[in-house]
Design an enzyme around this catalytic site. Structure first.
Site, PDB file in Angstrom:
ATOM      1  N   THR A  70       4.558  -2.526   2.801  1.00  0.00           N
ATOM      2  CA  THR A  70       5.982  -2.745   2.508  1.00  0.00           C
ATOM      3  C   THR A  70       6.743  -3.167   3.751  1.00  0.00           C
ATOM      4  O   THR A  70       7.523  -4.124   3.723  1.00  0.00           O
ATOM      5  CB  THR A  70       6.603  -1.473   1.901  1.00  0.00           C
ATOM      6  OG1 THR A  70       6.042  -1.258   0.599  1.00  0.00           O
ATOM      7  CG2 THR A  70       8.113  -1.604   1.775  1.00  0.00           C
ATOM      8  N   ASN A 149      -1.968  -7.881  -7.585  1.00  0.00           N
ATOM      9  CA  ASN A 149      -2.330  -6.466  -7.625  1.00  0.00           C
ATOM     10  C   ASN A 149      -2.495  -5.909  -9.034  1.00  0.00           C
ATOM     11  O   ASN A 149      -3.024  -4.810  -9.203  1.00  0.00           O
ATOM     12  CB  ASN A 149      -1.274  -5.636  -6.881  1.00  0.00           C
ATOM     13  CG  ASN A 149       0.125  -5.898  -7.393  1.00  0.00           C
ATOM     14  OD1 ASN A 149       0.542  -7.039  -7.528  1.00  0.00           O
ATOM     15  ND2 ASN A 149       0.868  -4.846  -7.669  1.00  0.00           N
ATOM     16  N   GLN A 178      -4.102  -6.739  -1.320  1.00  0.00           N
ATOM     17  CA  GLN A 178      -5.180  -6.522  -2.291  1.00  0.00           C
ATOM     18  C   GLN A 178      -6.427  -7.350  -1.992  1.00  0.00           C
ATOM     19  O   GLN A 178      -7.506  -7.043  -2.495  1.00  0.00           O
ATOM     20  CB  GLN A 178      -4.686  -6.841  -3.709  1.00  0.00           C
ATOM     21  CG  GLN A 178      -3.668  -5.866  -4.249  1.00  0.00           C
ATOM     22  CD  GLN A 178      -4.211  -4.457  -4.393  1.00  0.00           C
ATOM     23  OE1 GLN A 178      -5.414  -4.252  -4.542  1.00  0.00           O
ATOM     24  NE2 GLN A 178      -3.335  -3.472  -4.356  1.00  0.00           N
ATOM     25  N   SER A 198      -2.647  -3.538   4.559  1.00  0.00           N
ATOM     26  CA  SER A 198      -2.261  -2.126   4.532  1.00  0.00           C
ATOM     27  C   SER A 198      -3.504  -1.246   4.552  1.00  0.00           C
ATOM     28  O   SER A 198      -4.407  -1.413   3.730  1.00  0.00           O
ATOM     29  CB  SER A 198      -1.427  -1.835   3.277  1.00  0.00           C
ATOM     30  OG  SER A 198      -1.076  -0.471   3.202  1.00  0.00           O
ATOM     31  N   HIS A 200      -4.296   1.892   3.753  1.00  0.00           N
ATOM     32  CA  HIS A 200      -4.738   2.792   2.686  1.00  0.00           C
ATOM     33  C   HIS A 200      -5.322   2.063   1.483  1.00  0.00           C
ATOM     34  O   HIS A 200      -5.830   2.689   0.556  1.00  0.00           O
ATOM     35  CB  HIS A 200      -3.610   3.740   2.263  1.00  0.00           C
ATOM     36  CG  HIS A 200      -2.562   3.139   1.392  1.00  0.00           C
ATOM     37  ND1 HIS A 200      -2.527   3.357   0.031  1.00  0.00           N
ATOM     38  CD2 HIS A 200      -1.500   2.352   1.670  1.00  0.00           C
ATOM     39  CE1 HIS A 200      -1.478   2.729  -0.483  1.00  0.00           C
ATOM     40  NE2 HIS A 200      -0.852   2.109   0.491  1.00  0.00           N
ATOM     41  N   THR A 236       7.425   4.571  18.391  1.00  0.00           N
ATOM     42  CA  THR A 236       6.172   5.018  18.985  1.00  0.00           C
ATOM     43  C   THR A 236       5.005   4.754  18.043  1.00  0.00           C
ATOM     44  O   THR A 236       5.046   5.147  16.874  1.00  0.00           O
ATOM     45  CB  THR A 236       6.245   6.522  19.312  1.00  0.00           C
ATOM     46  OG1 THR A 236       7.331   6.751  20.209  1.00  0.00           O
ATOM     47  CG2 THR A 236       4.949   7.009  19.939  1.00  0.00           C
ATOM     48  N   CYS A 323       3.617   1.220  -7.375  1.00  0.00           N
ATOM     49  CA  CYS A 323       5.042   1.236  -7.046  1.00  0.00           C
ATOM     50  C   CYS A 323       5.921   1.118  -8.284  1.00  0.00           C
ATOM     51  O   CYS A 323       7.117   1.383  -8.232  1.00  0.00           O
ATOM     52  CB  CYS A 323       5.365   0.099  -6.079  1.00  0.00           C
ATOM     53  SG  CYS A 323       4.574   0.280  -4.467  1.00  0.00           S
TER      54      CYS A 323
END
Length: 381
Positions: A70, A149, A178, A198, A200, A236, A323
């Site tokens: 995102t 997706n 994806q 991404s 995950h 950070t 989502c």
């Protein structure tokens, strides 16, 4: 338990968790600190950057760490719009995009940008010529996802990128969340300027992602602060998560080399079995679709009822994208390819990983058949 919702998120590899714990415990320094603990963290950060760059076949200075898909999509889209707003305010995208792209476009529309949305064909594909027809001297960005997706259609990224070579001032962004680790994509060959992944989604940890930014391309940062990530993304760095992400990507790429054919055969088996069930319509295209996604509707049932019925049998699937899964509205992707709203509301998505087996697929298909029979009997009584 049979987990078939890998497009929503994947189970982290054990090696990934081990890496995260080790780095968090032993290399917890801030990579911006001058002392040795900070230096060790910085070296791990740069090592992970180099590993990811090598796996993506890009340069190290083109890899920017973010908090996930995102944020990467928002930085790519809004960062481009803000940087080039004096040159133009026209952006082109498609009717297939993830919510993080769609909502970013809506925000930009409120700020005065004009957004052209390219409709997909009935099989879930957009075409380069349709995009080119919309390009004007005001166009600054084209944003197209690589793999949808929900239905798994693979967009012609190389063809679109080749077309955009004739429009050198137009920035090309690809949401590859994806596709990464499932469908190969050469970013340089496809003329991609910005690319989102991404962690995950490939057995890394939530809260980590990458935005590939082609060398020399300028964006306006969205986060101001300590000027980390070459002043592009302040904050950070999550060193432990980034190291874990590099390991997850390497393991996933290795699995793609070894097990892609097996994954595709499992998907083929599931589609063939779904086609045998009366009242089931498969929406994933027959050709040019990702090896891990199957989307189908079961006429007469609400998708959430079916999802929970399978859950009772220890089988986990989903409706639309994660989502959007808790919203009652029908899938915008399915509506965009012409699926009637009633059928779109009954759609179920399964998404595989390299850890799924043919035996699990057999259990799943039998569970679907038996659940359909049971629910139809309940409806009759």
């Amino acid at each position: 338990m049979i987990y078939l919702d890998n497009s929503a998120t994947t189970k982290p590899y054990k090696e990934v968790l081990d890496s995260f714990i080790k780095v968090s415990s032993e290399y917890f320094g801030n990579p911006s600190s001058l002392h040795e603990l900070g230096g060790k963290a910085e070296r791990l950060l740069m090592q992970a950057r180099g590993q990811i760059a090598q796996l993506l076949n890009v340069q190290q200075n083109e890899v920017y760490f973010t908090s996930g898909g995102t944020e990467s999509n928002n930085l790519a889209i809004k960062g481009t719009a803000l940087m080039h707003r004096k040159r133009g305010r026209h952006i082109i995208t498609t009717g297939l995009e993830h919510a993080s792209v769609k909502e970013a476009m809506e925000q930009l529309k409120e700020l005065g940008c004009r957004i052209s949305v390219i409709a997909p064909d009935k099989n879930g594909f957009v075409h380069a010529e349709d995009i080119e027809k919309e390009i004007t001297p005001e166009t600054i960005l084209v944003s197209v996802m690589h793999v949808n997706n929900e239905i798994g259609s693979i967009q012609p990224i190389e063809e679109i990128g080749e077309m955009l070579r004739k429009h050198s001032k137009v920035v090309f962004h690809v949401d590859n969340v994806q596709g990464i680790g499932k469908v190969p994509l050469d970013l340089y060959k496809a003329n991609v300027d910005l690319c989102t992944i991404s962690a995950h989604k490939f057995h890394g940890l939530k809260g980590n992602g990458v935005l590939f930014i082609r060398d020399g391309l300028l964006l306006s940062p969205l986060l101001s602060g300590g000027n980390q990530e070459w002043k592009m993304r302040s904050g950070t760095e999550n060193v432990a998560g980034i190291v874990a992400m590099a390991k997850a990507l390497r393991l996933t790429m290795n699995n793609m080399e070894k097990h892609l054919e097996r994954l595709s055969s499992i998907k083929r088996f599931i589609i063939d079995e779904m086609d045998k069930i009366e009242g089931v319509a498969v929406h994933t295209p027959e050709r040019n679709s990702a090896p891990h996604i199957v989307n189908f509707s079961i006429k007469g049932f609400k998708a959430e009822v079916f999802v929970h019925a399978l859950e009772e049998r220890g089988v986990y699937v989903s409706t639309t994208s994660a989502c959007s899964s808790k919203k009652s509205a029908a899938s915008s992707t399915l509506m965009a390819i012409g699926i009637p709203e009633k059928d779109a509301k009954s759609a179920v998505r399964i998404s595989l990983s390299y850890e799924n087996t043919k035996e699990e697929a057999e259990v799943f298909t039998e569970a679907v058949k038996e659940t359909v029979i049971r629910l139809r009997e309940v409806m009759k009584s």
